[in-house]
Design a protein around this motif. Structure first.
Motif, PDB file in Angstrom:
ATOM      1  N   LYS A  15     -26.056  -5.998  34.070  1.00 37.14           N
ATOM      2  CA  LYS A  15     -25.140  -6.913  34.746  1.00 37.14           C
ATOM      3  C   LYS A  15     -23.812  -6.203  34.979  1.00 37.14           C
ATOM      4  CE  LYS A  15     -27.013 -11.249  33.083  1.00 37.14           C
ATOM      5  NZ  LYS A  15     -26.714 -12.491  32.387  1.00 37.14           N
ATOM      6  N   GLN A  17     -19.873  -5.422  35.100  1.00 32.93           N
ATOM      7  CA  GLN A  17     -18.756  -5.733  34.205  1.00 32.93           C
ATOM      8  C   GLN A  17     -17.493  -5.776  35.044  1.00 32.93           C
ATOM      9  OE1 GLN A  17     -18.651  -2.976  30.935  1.00 32.93           O
ATOM     10  NE2 GLN A  17     -20.327  -3.988  29.908  1.00 32.93           N
ATOM     11  N   ASP A  48     -21.800 -10.775  31.494  1.00 33.00           N
ATOM     12  CA  ASP A  48     -21.635 -11.150  30.093  1.00 33.00           C
ATOM     13  C   ASP A  48     -20.279 -10.728  29.564  1.00 33.00           C
ATOM     14  OD1 ASP A  48     -24.239 -12.108  30.019  1.00 33.00           O
ATOM     15  OD2 ASP A  48     -25.058 -10.205  29.312  1.00 33.00           O
ATOM     16  N   ARG A  76     -15.890 -17.210  26.474  1.00 31.82           N
ATOM     17  CA  ARG A  76     -16.991 -17.728  25.644  1.00 31.82           C
ATOM     18  C   ARG A  76     -17.528 -19.037  26.204  1.00 31.82           C
ATOM     19  NH1 ARG A  76     -15.754 -16.106  19.385  1.00 31.82           N
ATOM     20  NH2 ARG A  76     -15.695 -13.885  19.818  1.00 31.82           N
ATOM     21  N   GLY A  79     -19.859 -18.428  28.843  1.00 29.52           N
ATOM     22  CA  GLY A  79     -21.058 -17.695  28.451  1.00 29.52           C
ATOM     23  C   GLY A  79     -20.878 -16.198  28.313  1.00 29.52           C
ATOM     24  N   GLY A  80     -19.646 -15.736  28.217  1.00 27.64           N
ATOM     25  CA  GLY A  80     -19.404 -14.297  28.104  1.00 27.64           C
ATOM     26  C   GLY A  80     -18.389 -13.977  27.025  1.00 27.64           C
TER      27      GLY A  80
END
Length: 130
Positions: A15, A17, A48, A76, A79-80
């Protein structure tokens, strides 16, 4: 038997960044904008990790720590998580002092090496010994 190429392996694409650059002094308004940008970036990219470049962040004061903690919480919830790139030593120390764990990524610097010493083939009688 054929000696063709070996079977190909599926390409694994990690994924992305995405980056977020933090500069100057952070106040509540700037922190709110950064959190919105972080949330939108993580949701849009599906990443992420959001890499936050803090090399040009103002002095490491509690407002900066508050902003980083809020960014971490925002990430967070999306989801990261965040990873800090190039934090100043004082910022790292302050994060440790207040007990906020952050992933740290240091920009890699090329090593500066001296050229290898050369063997002197001839010595002049006037040269001092080494």
């Amino acid at each position: 038997m054929s000696s063709g190429p070996p079977p190909s392996h599926p390409n694994v694409n990690p994924k992305p960044q995405p980056d977020l650059t933090l500069t100057g002094t952070l106040d509540r308004e700037a922190t709110h904008r950064l959190c919105e940008e972080a949330r939108a970036t993580l949701q849009a990219t599906g990443a992420d990790v959001l890499v936050c470049d803090v090399a040009d962040l103002g002095p490491p004061v509690l407002a900066a720590i508050d902003a980083l903690a809020r960014l971490q919480l925002t990430a967070r919830r999306a989801g990261g998580r965040i990873r800090l790139r190039n934090p100043a030593p004082h910022l790292r120390e302050l994060l440790d002092l207040v007990g906020i764990p952050m992933e740290i990524e240091m920009e890699r610097q090329a090593e500066q090496r001296e050229p290898p010493g050369r063997v002197q083939e001839a010595v002049e009688a006037r040269d001092p010994p080494l």
